[in-house]
Design a protein around this motif. Structure first.
Motif, mmCIF file in Angstrom:
data_model
loop_
_atom_site.group_PDB
_atom_site.id
_atom_site.type_symbol
_atom_site.label_atom_id
_atom_site.label_comp_id
_atom_site.label_asym_id
_atom_site.label_seq_id
_atom_site.Cartn_x
_atom_site.Cartn_y
_atom_site.Cartn_z
ATOM 1 N N ILE A 83 0.876 -1.101 0.019
ATOM 2 C CA ILE A 83 -0.157 0.005 0.076
ATOM 3 C C ILE A 83 0.998 1.183 -0.159
ATOM 4 O O ILE A 83 1.825 1.303 0.718
ATOM 5 C CB ILE A 83 -1.068 0.029 1.459
ATOM 6 C CG1 ILE A 83 -1.825 -1.132 1.205
ATOM 7 C CG2 ILE A 83 -1.784 1.222 1.279
ATOM 8 C CD1 ILE A 83 -2.734 -1.354 2.490
ATOM 9 N N LYS A 84 0.576 2.114 -0.956
ATOM 10 C CA LYS A 84 1.411 3.360 -0.886
ATOM 11 C C LYS A 84 0.565 4.475 -0.002
ATOM 12 O O LYS A 84 -0.347 4.786 -0.185
ATOM 13 C CB LYS A 84 1.433 3.706 -2.176
ATOM 14 C CG LYS A 84 2.411 5.242 -2.667
ATOM 15 C CD LYS A 84 2.528 5.349 -3.938
ATOM 16 C CE LYS A 84 3.689 4.457 -4.595
ATOM 17 N NZ LYS A 84 3.740 4.920 -6.134
ATOM 18 N N TYR A 85 1.379 4.936 0.905
ATOM 19 C CA TYR A 85 0.937 6.118 1.631
ATOM 20 C C TYR A 85 1.475 7.427 1.375
ATOM 21 O O TYR A 85 2.743 7.318 0.841
ATOM 22 C CB TYR A 85 1.278 5.757 3.319
ATOM 23 C CG TYR A 85 0.672 4.306 3.776
ATOM 24 C CD1 TYR A 85 -0.430 4.572 4.556
ATOM 25 C CD2 TYR A 85 1.419 3.281 3.367
ATOM 26 C CE1 TYR A 85 -1.187 3.492 4.973
ATOM 27 C CE2 TYR A 85 0.729 2.144 3.718
ATOM 28 C CZ TYR A 85 -0.625 2.160 4.647
ATOM 29 O OH TYR A 85 -1.186 1.081 5.345
ATOM 30 N N MET A 86 1.112 8.352 2.021
ATOM 31 C CA MET A 86 1.546 9.960 1.557
ATOM 32 C C MET A 86 2.274 10.162 2.954
ATOM 33 O O MET A 86 1.710 9.799 3.932
ATOM 34 C CB MET A 86 0.648 10.787 1.245
ATOM 35 C CG MET A 86 1.055 12.286 1.257
ATOM 36 S SD MET A 86 -0.203 13.524 0.854
ATOM 37 C CE MET A 86 -0.612 13.699 2.714
ATOM 38 N N PHE A 112 25.470 11.204 5.048
ATOM 39 C CA PHE A 112 24.921 12.298 4.290
ATOM 40 C C PHE A 112 23.653 11.649 3.432
ATOM 41 O O PHE A 112 23.797 10.640 2.992
ATOM 42 C CB PHE A 112 26.001 12.902 3.508
ATOM 43 C CG PHE A 112 27.085 13.720 4.094
ATOM 44 C CD1 PHE A 112 26.580 14.780 4.929
ATOM 45 C CD2 PHE A 112 28.408 13.516 3.915
ATOM 46 C CE1 PHE A 112 27.456 15.361 5.515
ATOM 47 C CE2 PHE A 112 29.242 14.189 4.502
ATOM 48 C CZ PHE A 112 28.707 15.315 5.435
ATOM 49 N N GLY A 113 22.592 12.846 3.534
ATOM 50 C CA GLY A 113 21.535 12.327 2.625
ATOM 51 C C GLY A 113 20.189 13.102 3.106
ATOM 52 O O GLY A 113 20.401 14.154 3.707
ATOM 53 N N VAL A 114 19.023 12.644 2.756
ATOM 54 C CA VAL A 114 17.830 13.227 2.908
ATOM 55 C C VAL A 114 17.161 12.606 4.280
ATOM 56 O O VAL A 114 17.107 11.246 4.216
ATOM 57 C CB VAL A 114 16.860 13.129 1.862
ATOM 58 C CG1 VAL A 114 15.474 13.852 2.201
ATOM 59 C CG2 VAL A 114 17.647 13.875 0.747
ATOM 60 N N TYR A 115 16.773 13.425 5.258
ATOM 61 C CA TYR A 115 15.822 12.857 6.613
ATOM 62 C C TYR A 115 14.536 13.578 6.717
ATOM 63 O O TYR A 115 14.562 14.749 6.451
ATOM 64 C CB TYR A 115 17.085 13.176 7.779
ATOM 65 C CG TYR A 115 18.138 12.264 7.703
ATOM 66 C CD1 TYR A 115 18.379 11.068 8.337
ATOM 67 C CD2 TYR A 115 19.245 12.870 7.028
ATOM 68 C CE1 TYR A 115 19.491 10.284 8.189
ATOM 69 C CE2 TYR A 115 20.481 11.904 6.919
ATOM 70 C CZ TYR A 115 20.561 10.711 7.602
ATOM 71 O OH TYR A 115 21.860 9.934 7.649
ATOM 72 N N ASN A 116 13.641 12.721 7.372
ATOM 73 C CA ASN A 116 12.542 13.389 7.221
ATOM 74 C C ASN A 116 11.575 12.789 8.404
ATOM 75 O O ASN A 116 11.620 11.761 8.620
ATOM 76 C CB ASN A 116 11.692 12.700 5.895
ATOM 77 C CG ASN A 116 10.569 13.724 5.565
ATOM 78 O OD1 ASN A 116 10.097 14.358 6.428
ATOM 79 N ND2 ASN A 116 9.907 13.468 4.294
ATOM 80 N N CYS A 117 11.035 13.563 9.142
ATOM 81 C CA CYS A 117 10.159 13.269 10.403
ATOM 82 C C CYS A 117 8.716 13.364 9.794
ATOM 83 O O CYS A 117 8.221 14.383 9.166
ATOM 84 C CB CYS A 117 10.190 14.378 11.415
ATOM 85 S SG CYS A 117 11.879 14.390 11.989
ATOM 86 N N ASP A 118 8.268 12.108 9.695
ATOM 87 C CA ASP A 118 6.939 11.953 8.956
ATOM 88 C C ASP A 118 5.921 11.060 9.484
ATOM 89 O O ASP A 118 6.368 10.297 10.581
ATOM 90 C CB ASP A 118 7.009 11.361 7.369
ATOM 91 C CG ASP A 118 7.702 12.368 6.606
ATOM 92 O OD1 ASP A 118 6.797 13.333 6.064
ATOM 93 O OD2 ASP A 118 8.931 12.183 6.296
ATOM 94 N N ARG A 119 4.468 11.206 9.383
ATOM 95 C CA ARG A 119 3.553 10.236 9.663
ATOM 96 C C ARG A 119 2.896 9.764 8.396
ATOM 97 O O ARG A 119 2.608 10.687 7.405
ATOM 98 C CB ARG A 119 2.640 10.761 10.796
ATOM 99 C CG ARG A 119 2.174 11.852 10.453
ATOM 100 C CD ARG A 119 1.239 12.437 11.357
ATOM 101 N NE ARG A 119 0.414 13.702 11.299
ATOM 102 C CZ ARG A 119 -0.581 14.014 11.732
ATOM 103 N NH1 ARG A 119 -1.007 13.473 12.721
ATOM 104 N NH2 ARG A 119 -0.977 15.340 11.500
ATOM 105 N N MET A 120 2.670 8.594 8.315
ATOM 106 C CA MET A 120 2.058 7.855 7.151
ATOM 107 C C MET A 120 0.447 8.281 6.868
ATOM 108 O O MET A 120 -0.151 8.003 8.079
ATOM 109 C CB MET A 120 2.507 6.499 7.018
ATOM 110 C CG MET A 120 3.855 6.282 6.831
ATOM 111 S SD MET A 120 4.051 4.467 6.448
ATOM 112 C CE MET A 120 3.073 3.631 7.592
ATOM 113 N N LYS A 121 0.178 8.680 5.843
ATOM 114 C CA LYS A 121 -1.404 8.933 5.789
ATOM 115 C C LYS A 121 -1.919 8.225 4.474
ATOM 116 O O LYS A 121 -1.441 8.318 3.415
ATOM 117 C CB LYS A 121 -1.884 10.516 5.358
ATOM 118 C CG LYS A 121 -1.548 11.300 6.643
ATOM 119 C CD LYS A 121 -2.740 11.097 7.589
ATOM 120 C CE LYS A 121 -2.510 12.081 8.813
ATOM 121 N NZ LYS A 121 -3.735 11.942 9.695
#
Length: 567
Positions: A169-172, A465-474
């Motif tokens: 399942i793909k979440y945003m 090094f790279g991309v970091y994200n603080c997220d919750r899945m919707k």
């Protein structure tokens, strides 16, 4: 060469069905399960000689036909490319538009503490960098590039995928903040020593703890779950009076504006005002009448200047009766001809000239003879005194009426001022009550929003090094799919990158729209945009398979994009 060609018109498969059948591992296992290959059988080697003779004969006999067939096929069959061009995993949609970054000059031997343009803090330990060979970098300066993606406009510009696959399942991603950290010496990238991670204190407007912490695995093209970040708890803070006044200014009496028509409406209801208004109309009429009746001030005769009078028979010449006692003093430069004075004239005409002067014309009824004199009407003796007194009386009466009019108008203005002041006081009380209600609403919203949205610090460590994200899945709620026949983007195109924008969740969802395939949109998207060749279009409608965009163009700045998205 074959004599016949059979055209097999079977079922046409969609691209999805074709891909579903491309399970070559299963196919290979199925073949293996059937047993040994024919060349592993015993009979194969026993008959090798015979097979060789027969095969050689067949090859010689058919070599010509084979060459002919291959030549014909080479003319008709398309050649598939060795590999298809694959888009980068991080794929910014605009060639010359990027989110602004901070670049810090870091002494590799010392490290340091640095503050970004958005107020985030980076704590870099000494000897934290490796070169490509895995050796510690010393005695050099490292350019540390730090980029913060704060909102949906930044996410779109970045080209970083904001979706997460879990169990098919793909979440945003609903983001509380995303950063990108890179290190360089000149044009060469460097690495981080994982044993000396960079500590990041990221400023965020989202204070709840339901967010997870992810790192973008660019090699395997997926987000890697790292656990949770730490969040500083916002201290309960009540708005100061200065903050309240800045948001909702204090209401002053001079700020209250009462429309003139509202004051007039109130005045019409007041009997006293109506009475004074009628009085003003009456006095003004008297003034107008007196102004017309008052003659010019009488002029006293000059004893040293020639004069003449008219011998008027009032019954025959009533229009000349006002001049019965008037002397006509000759204007400068005029002289009476004695002959004219002794002539019997039976017709006199008076014409007003400039200033005080009149033109007196004497003529006869049955004759063309006439004489003219420029004169000034004057009075002598008692006639002058009487006329002067009458003039003064009329002037006095006129001034009294004007004074009375002024008093009435003064009272009318005072009455209107009282009404206006009363309405302003009422408006001020109402405005103050409304302000108190707005302050209460503001403080309530401030208290409510602290649970979800407040400026906090989110703490995490960066080991690579790279991309970091603080997220919750919707999980997104899909609309009913529609089969697309047309994508209109100024002109018709075959496909477009679609981005659904959710500012309230601080997230975007990217997917493709392709003609002759089903398209699924999402509920509650504030804006749906399409991207084709660096151009942005705002989705207007999907009707009967036709997807129509209003093309805005290529954004020159983030503010252009924010304006088009109505952020």
């Amino acid at each position: 060469m074959t004599d016949y060609k059979f055209d097999i018109d079977g079922k046409k498969f969609s691209s999805k069905e074709i891909n579903a059948k491309k399970d070559f591992d299963s196919f290979y296992k199925g073949v293996q399960a059937k047993g040994k290959a024919f060349y592993q059988k015993g009979w194969f080697w026993a008959s090798t000689g015979l097979a060789t003779i027969v095969l050689g004969t067949l090859l010689i006999a058919n070599i010509g036909d084979l060459n002919t067939t291959l030549n014909e096929q080479s003319k008709t069959d398309p050649v598939a490319p060795d590999n298809l061009t694959e888009k980068p995993f991080i794929n910014p949609p605009f060639d010359d538009l990027r989110v602004e970054s901070d670049v810090f000059q870091v002494d590799a031997n010392k490290g340091g503490i640095f503050k970004s343009r958005h107020g985030s803090i980076l704590r870099i330990p000494a000897f934290a960098f490796f070169n490509k060979k895995g050796k510690t970098i010393t005695n050099q300066t490292v350019d540390l590039k730090f980029t913060e993606y704060k909102d949906v406009a930044d996410q779109i510009i970045s080209g970083i995928p904001m979706t997460y696959d879990s169990a098919g399942i793909k979440y945003m991603f609903s983001s509380a903040g995303m950063v990108e950290v890179r290190g360089y010496i000149g044009d060469s990238a460097v690495n981080l020593n994982p044993e000396k991670p960079i500590e990041v204190e990221m400023k965020s407007n989202y204070s709840i703890t339901e967010y997870n912490f992810y790192c973008l695995d660019e090699k395997n093209k997926k987000w890697e779950y790292l656990g949770k970040d730490s969040v500083s708890k916002p201290e309960p803070k009540k708005l100061t009076q200065e903050e309240i006044n800045a948001k909702i200014p204090i209401i002053k009496k001079e700020d209250i504006v009462i429309p003139k028509d509202q004051i007039d409406a109130e005045l019409q209801k007041a009997p006293e005002y109506q009475k004074r208004k009628r009085k003003r109309i009456q006095i003004q009429a008297q003034i107008d009448e007196l102004s017309l009746a008052i003659p010019s001030p009488p002029r006293k005769a000059d004893e040293n200047t020639q004069k003449f009078s008219l011998d008027i028979i009032e019954k025959e010449n009533p229009e000349l009766s006002p001049y019965k006692d008037v002397q006509f003093q000759l204007a400068p430069g005029e002289t009476i001809n004695p002959i004219h004075a002794n002539t019997n004239w039976n017709k006199v005409d008076l014409k007003k000239l400039e200033g005080e002067q009149l033109m007196v014309t004497f003529s006869k009824t049955n004759s063309a003879e006439e004489v003219k004199y420029k004169v000034i009407p004057v009075l002598e003796g008692l006639a002058y005194e009487k006329a002067h007194e009458e003039y003064l009386n009329m002037q006095s009466k006129l001034q009294n009426h004007k004074k009375a009019l002024k008093e009435v108008e003064k009272k009318i203005k005072f009455f209107a001022k009282q009404i206006r002041s009363q309405k302003i006081d009422e408006g001020l009380v109402k405005a103050k009550l409304e302000r108190l209600e707005r302050i209460a609403t503001l403080e309530k919203a401030q208290f409510t929003n602290k649970k979800i949205k407040a400026e906090v610090i989110r703490f995490f460590q960066v080991e690579n090094f790279g991309v970091y994200n603080c997220d919750r899945m919707k999980k997104m709620q899909k609309k009913e799919p529609e089969f697309l026949t047309t994508i209109h983007f100024k002109k018709d195109v075959n496909e477009a990158l679609i981005i659904d924008v959710f500012p309230e969740l601080n997230g975007i969802f990217s997917h493709q729209a392709i003609i002759n395939e089903a398209y699924e949109g999402f509920e509650n998207s504030k804006r749906t945009i399409g991207l084709v060749n660096n151009q942005i279009g705002i989705l207007q409608q999907i009707d009967n398979g036709q997807m129509v965009f209003k093309v805005m163009g290529k954004p020159r700045s983030k503010s252009d994009l924010a304006k088009w998205l109505e952020l």
